[in-house]
Design an enzyme around this catalytic site. Structure first.
Site, PDB file in Angstrom:
ATOM      1  N   ASP A  66       0.824  -1.204   0.000  1.00  0.00           N
ATOM      2  CA  ASP A  66       0.000   0.000   0.000  1.00  0.00           C
ATOM      3  C   ASP A  66       0.863   1.260   0.000  1.00  0.00           C
ATOM      4  O   ASP A  66       0.343   2.373  -0.127  1.00  0.00           O
ATOM      5  CB  ASP A  66      -0.998  -0.001   1.160  1.00  0.00           C
ATOM      6  CG  ASP A  66      -0.341  -0.073   2.527  1.00  0.00           C
ATOM      7  OD1 ASP A  66       0.894  -0.166   2.612  1.00  0.00           O
ATOM      8  OD2 ASP A  66      -1.081  -0.063   3.539  1.00  0.00           O
ATOM      9  N   ASP A 105      -1.017  -6.044  -0.046  1.00  0.00           N
ATOM     10  CA  ASP A 105      -1.419  -5.375   1.183  1.00  0.00           C
ATOM     11  C   ASP A 105      -2.922  -5.126   1.187  1.00  0.00           C
ATOM     12  O   ASP A 105      -3.498  -4.695   0.177  1.00  0.00           O
ATOM     13  CB  ASP A 105      -0.721  -4.014   1.305  1.00  0.00           C
ATOM     14  CG  ASP A 105       0.550  -4.082   2.113  1.00  0.00           C
ATOM     15  OD1 ASP A 105       0.706  -5.012   2.916  1.00  0.00           O
ATOM     16  OD2 ASP A 105       1.407  -3.186   1.943  1.00  0.00           O
ATOM     17  N   LYS A 135      -1.413  -9.333   2.971  1.00  0.00           N
ATOM     18  CA  LYS A 135      -0.696  -8.878   4.166  1.00  0.00           C
ATOM     19  C   LYS A 135      -1.568  -7.863   4.881  1.00  0.00           C
ATOM     20  O   LYS A 135      -2.201  -7.022   4.245  1.00  0.00           O
ATOM     21  CB  LYS A 135       0.649  -8.247   3.812  1.00  0.00           C
ATOM     22  CG  LYS A 135       1.440  -7.791   5.063  1.00  0.00           C
ATOM     23  CD  LYS A 135       2.848  -7.369   4.709  1.00  0.00           C
ATOM     24  CE  LYS A 135       2.924  -6.005   4.089  1.00  0.00           C
ATOM     25  NZ  LYS A 135       2.507  -4.900   5.024  1.00  0.00           N
ATOM     26  N   GLU A 137      -1.818  -5.381   8.666  1.00  0.00           N
ATOM     27  CA  GLU A 137      -1.100  -4.817   9.802  1.00  0.00           C
ATOM     28  C   GLU A 137      -1.847  -5.090  11.103  1.00  0.00           C
ATOM     29  O   GLU A 137      -3.078  -5.157  11.119  1.00  0.00           O
ATOM     30  CB  GLU A 137      -0.914  -3.307   9.621  1.00  0.00           C
ATOM     31  CG  GLU A 137      -0.041  -2.942   8.438  1.00  0.00           C
ATOM     32  CD  GLU A 137       0.180  -1.438   8.302  1.00  0.00           C
ATOM     33  OE1 GLU A 137      -0.198  -0.687   9.234  1.00  0.00           O
ATOM     34  OE2 GLU A 137       0.737  -1.012   7.272  1.00  0.00           O
ATOM     35  N   GLU A 204       8.713  -4.251  11.064  1.00  0.00           N
ATOM     36  CA  GLU A 204       9.214  -2.981  10.528  1.00  0.00           C
ATOM     37  C   GLU A 204       9.615  -2.010  11.620  1.00  0.00           C
ATOM     38  O   GLU A 204       8.914  -1.848  12.620  1.00  0.00           O
ATOM     39  CB  GLU A 204       8.150  -2.326   9.637  1.00  0.00           C
ATOM     40  CG  GLU A 204       8.596  -0.985   9.076  1.00  0.00           C
ATOM     41  CD  GLU A 204       7.634  -0.389   8.067  1.00  0.00           C
ATOM     42  OE1 GLU A 204       7.933   0.719   7.561  1.00  0.00           O
ATOM     43  OE2 GLU A 204       6.599  -1.017   7.771  1.00  0.00           O
TER      44      GLU A 204
END
Length: 289
Positions: A66, A105, A135, A137, A204
């Site tokens: 993204d 993402d 993916k 978050e 990250e």
């Protein structure tokens, strides 16, 4: 295996079919065995078919990130990115690759409300692109969603530590895990998503010792970005890695000066147009004698 033939002369961005199977999610997951990864996983972002063509031979995973919100669309963050954007770019990357596993993402707002919402969004992305997985978050709060998707055939790569979609809550893009409490929370997040069945975790922007602890604590591969060389693999935004922007994050190593090359080429072209040196003899059509 490729079962069709494409006339590659008709398109600049049509890859030549190759008799090669893509890397699968189980194969990537199996790279980490008994807590160790002999061959680190190579991941880069890709947003277009041509970019995918160039990166594909060198990567294990192409991430349709993204980050395209900032890199492609000039947006201030990843927050405004939509499912339409991710589906379109995911399909382009799939058309330009044949070796790497492609994951996409899930954009902000497309999965957080409930596991059912996440399934609807993820199913759309995979249907419209052909990608291998998604993916998302988030740590412990997303564990139920990861398990829900996995039980329904959708492979999930988790993302903990500095999570750009939460930049408004985090207050910026600084490294996470500097104090013991935050480090413990991120480690617990990693364990929770691993227990939920994610096939890999992107970690990250965390302190190196925390990245090392996460890599040792979970059975699935840990892909670092601003983390540690001891992770089971690494990922960078390709445009940062090749030097397309003047500013790059501290954790990025610039392997080229692509911006300089583009600027120099454009300057040379402009000069030749203005002097009428371009087009030349070889670029114009004339009757055959």
């Amino acid at each position: 295996m490729s079962t069709y033939t494409i006339d590659t002369a008709t398109s600049r961005a049509t890859p030549t079919p190759a008799p090669m199977r893509r890397l699968t999610i189980p194969a990537l997951r199996a790279r980490k065995h008994d807590g160790a990864t002999a061959e680190p996983i190579v991941m880069l972002t890709a947003y277009t078919a041509r970019q995918a063509q160039l990166l594909d031979p060198h990567c294990d995973v192409l991430l349709v990130g993204d980050s395209l919100g900032q890199v492609i669309y000039g947006l201030p963050s990843t927050i405004p990115v939509t499912l339409d954007m991710m589906a379109a770019h995911g399909a382009a990357v799939m058309r330009g690759s044949y070796h790497s596993a492609v994951i996409i993402d899930m954009p902000f707002g497309s999965y957080e409300a409930s596991p059912a919402q996440a399934f609807e969004s993820a199913a759309r992305l995979l249907k419209e692109s052909g990608a291998a997985g998604v993916k998302l978050e988030g740590g412990q709060a997303m564990a139920e969603t990861i398990a829900f998707l996995g039980a329904r055939g959708i492979p999930v790569c988790a993302h903990v530590g500095l999570t750009p979609q939460a930049v408004n809550a985090l207050g910026g893009y600084g490294a996470r895990g500097r104090d013991d409490a935050e480090a413990a929370k991120i480690l617990a997040d990693a364990r929770a998503v691993a227990d939920a069945g994610c096939f890999a975790i992107v970690v990250e922007g965390v302190m190196e010792n925390l990245a090392d602890a996460i890599t040792a604590a979970v059975p699935c591969p840990v892909i670092g970005i601003g983390a540690s060389a001891a992770c089971d693999g690494q990922v960078l935004v390709t445009e940062d890695m090749i030097g397309m922007f003047e500013r790059t994050p501290r954790f990025v190593k610039r392997y080229a000066d692509a911006a300089g090359l583009v600027s120099a080429a454009a300057a040379a072209y402009a000069a030749e147009v203005r002097s009428r040196a371009f087009p030349g003899e070889e670029q114009v059509y004339r009757p055959k004698k």
